[in-house]
Design a protein around this motif. Structure first.
Motif, PDB file in Angstrom:
ATOM      1  N   THR A  43       0.831  -1.200   0.000  1.00  0.00           N
ATOM      2  CA  THR A  43       0.000   0.000   0.000  1.00  0.00           C
ATOM      3  C   THR A  43       0.863   1.246   0.000  1.00  0.00           C
ATOM      4  O   THR A  43       2.018   1.212   0.420  1.00  0.00           O
ATOM      5  CB  THR A  43      -0.944   0.018   1.219  1.00  0.00           C
ATOM      6  OG1 THR A  43      -1.864   1.100   1.076  1.00  0.00           O
ATOM      7  CG2 THR A  43      -0.194   0.142   2.523  1.00  0.00           C
ATOM      8  N   ASP A  44       0.287   2.323  -0.481  1.00  0.00           N
ATOM      9  CA  ASP A  44       0.937   3.616  -0.370  1.00  0.00           C
ATOM     10  C   ASP A  44       0.042   4.603   0.379  1.00  0.00           C
ATOM     11  O   ASP A  44       0.236   5.805   0.317  1.00  0.00           O
ATOM     12  CB  ASP A  44       1.339   4.161  -1.743  1.00  0.00           C
ATOM     13  CG  ASP A  44       0.168   4.311  -2.689  1.00  0.00           C
ATOM     14  OD1 ASP A  44      -0.959   3.934  -2.325  1.00  0.00           O
ATOM     15  OD2 ASP A  44       0.376   4.817  -3.809  1.00  0.00           O
ATOM     16  N   VAL A  45      -0.956   4.046   1.082  1.00  0.00           N
ATOM     17  CA  VAL A  45      -1.875   4.857   1.884  1.00  0.00           C
ATOM     18  C   VAL A  45      -1.932   4.304   3.303  1.00  0.00           C
ATOM     19  O   VAL A  45      -1.533   3.174   3.562  1.00  0.00           O
ATOM     20  CB  VAL A  45      -3.304   4.884   1.286  1.00  0.00           C
ATOM     21  CG1 VAL A  45      -3.296   5.479  -0.116  1.00  0.00           C
ATOM     22  CG2 VAL A  45      -3.925   3.500   1.272  1.00  0.00           C
ATOM     23  N   ILE A  46      -2.425   5.112   4.216  1.00  0.00           N
ATOM     24  CA  ILE A  46      -2.650   4.647   5.578  1.00  0.00           C
ATOM     25  C   ILE A  46      -3.863   3.730   5.567  1.00  0.00           C
ATOM     26  O   ILE A  46      -4.922   4.072   5.019  1.00  0.00           O
ATOM     27  CB  ILE A  46      -2.855   5.840   6.530  1.00  0.00           C
ATOM     28  CG1 ILE A  46      -1.525   6.577   6.689  1.00  0.00           C
ATOM     29  CG2 ILE A  46      -3.390   5.388   7.879  1.00  0.00           C
ATOM     30  CD1 ILE A  46      -1.582   7.817   7.526  1.00  0.00           C
ATOM     31  N   ILE A  47      -3.726   2.552   6.157  1.00  0.00           N
ATOM     32  CA  ILE A  47      -4.818   1.582   6.211  1.00  0.00           C
ATOM     33  C   ILE A  47      -5.700   1.930   7.399  1.00  0.00           C
ATOM     34  O   ILE A  47      -5.321   1.712   8.547  1.00  0.00           O
ATOM     35  CB  ILE A  47      -4.280   0.144   6.318  1.00  0.00           C
ATOM     36  CG1 ILE A  47      -3.416  -0.181   5.095  1.00  0.00           C
ATOM     37  CG2 ILE A  47      -5.433  -0.855   6.456  1.00  0.00           C
ATOM     38  CD1 ILE A  47      -2.679  -1.498   5.195  1.00  0.00           C
ATOM     39  N   ASP A  48      -6.878   2.492   7.095  1.00  0.00           N
ATOM     40  CA  ASP A  48      -7.791   2.899   8.160  1.00  0.00           C
ATOM     41  C   ASP A  48      -9.250   2.588   7.840  1.00  0.00           C
ATOM     42  O   ASP A  48     -10.147   3.021   8.548  1.00  0.00           O
ATOM     43  CB  ASP A  48      -7.620   4.385   8.491  1.00  0.00           C
ATOM     44  CG  ASP A  48      -7.814   5.290   7.277  1.00  0.00           C
ATOM     45  OD1 ASP A  48      -8.115   4.779   6.179  1.00  0.00           O
ATOM     46  OD2 ASP A  48      -7.650   6.514   7.441  1.00  0.00           O
ATOM     47  N   THR A  49      -9.461   1.818   6.782  1.00  0.00           N
ATOM     48  CA  THR A  49     -10.811   1.382   6.425  1.00  0.00           C
ATOM     49  C   THR A  49     -10.761  -0.059   5.932  1.00  0.00           C
ATOM     50  O   THR A  49      -9.694  -0.560   5.543  1.00  0.00           O
ATOM     51  CB  THR A  49     -11.425   2.246   5.304  1.00  0.00           C
ATOM     52  OG1 THR A  49     -10.695   2.014   4.081  1.00  0.00           O
ATOM     53  CG2 THR A  49     -11.443   3.731   5.658  1.00  0.00           C
ATOM     54  N   GLU A  50     -11.908  -0.695   5.916  1.00  0.00           N
ATOM     55  CA  GLU A  50     -11.996  -2.065   5.403  1.00  0.00           C
ATOM     56  C   GLU A  50     -11.577  -2.120   3.941  1.00  0.00           C
ATOM     57  O   GLU A  50     -10.858  -3.039   3.520  1.00  0.00           O
ATOM     58  CB  GLU A  50     -13.419  -2.588   5.570  1.00  0.00           C
ATOM     59  CG  GLU A  50     -13.605  -4.003   5.074  1.00  0.00           C
ATOM     60  CD  GLU A  50     -15.005  -4.546   5.335  1.00  0.00           C
ATOM     61  OE1 GLU A  50     -15.125  -5.771   5.412  1.00  0.00           O
ATOM     62  OE2 GLU A  50     -15.955  -3.749   5.459  1.00  0.00           O
ATOM     63  N   GLU A  51     -12.012  -1.153   3.158  1.00  0.00           N
ATOM     64  CA  GLU A  51     -11.665  -1.140   1.743  1.00  0.00           C
ATOM     65  C   GLU A  51     -10.153  -1.062   1.539  1.00  0.00           C
ATOM     66  O   GLU A  51      -9.581  -1.815   0.735  1.00  0.00           O
ATOM     67  CB  GLU A  51     -12.343   0.040   1.043  1.00  0.00           C
ATOM     68  CG  GLU A  51     -12.028   0.119  -0.434  1.00  0.00           C
ATOM     69  CD  GLU A  51     -12.697   1.300  -1.123  1.00  0.00           C
ATOM     70  OE1 GLU A  51     -12.629   1.315  -2.364  1.00  0.00           O
ATOM     71  OE2 GLU A  51     -13.260   2.187  -0.462  1.00  0.00           O
ATOM     72  N   LYS A  52      -9.483  -0.183   2.275  1.00  0.00           N
ATOM     73  CA  LYS A  52      -8.024  -0.058   2.148  1.00  0.00           C
ATOM     74  C   LYS A  52      -7.315  -1.323   2.627  1.00  0.00           C
ATOM     75  O   LYS A  52      -6.328  -1.755   2.024  1.00  0.00           O
ATOM     76  CB  LYS A  52      -7.529   1.154   2.921  1.00  0.00           C
ATOM     77  CG  LYS A  52      -7.956   2.470   2.302  1.00  0.00           C
ATOM     78  CD  LYS A  52      -7.515   3.625   3.165  1.00  0.00           C
ATOM     79  CE  LYS A  52      -8.037   4.944   2.647  1.00  0.00           C
ATOM     80  NZ  LYS A  52      -7.699   6.068   3.564  1.00  0.00           N
TER      81      LYS A  52
END
Length: 82
Positions: A33-42
């Motif tokens: 990932t290149d985003v912060i994982i803070d949701t189910e989708e991510k």
């Protein structure tokens, strides 16, 4: 530890997700990932369960969340404890 001197929040987040997964008994996986994982989708986009190796010794990755052996809700609850 996945922390760098610049305090990269994304790497800190990935490390925390990893610790939560370990606490939940999940040990064969990859996170991309290149985003912060803070949701189910991510989480579902980034997480892959390693389910074996092929004839060339490359990881075989499962992308179906129903086969991960863990849910985002479980990971998030464990992260909140850390």
């Amino acid at each position: 530890m996945w922390y760098n001197s610049n305090g990269d929040k994304r790497l800190i987040n990935i490390e925390k997700v990893g610790r939560a997964l370990t606490s939940l008994g999940i040990d064969q996986y990859v996170i991309r990932t290149d985003v912060i994982i803070d949701t189910e989708e991510k989480f579902n986009d980034a997480f892959r369960k390693v389910v074996g190796v092929d004839e060339n010794e490359n990881a075989i990755e499962e992308s179906d969340p129903s086969k991960f052996g863990v849910t985002w809700s479980q990971v998030k609850a464990e992260m909140d404890k850390l």
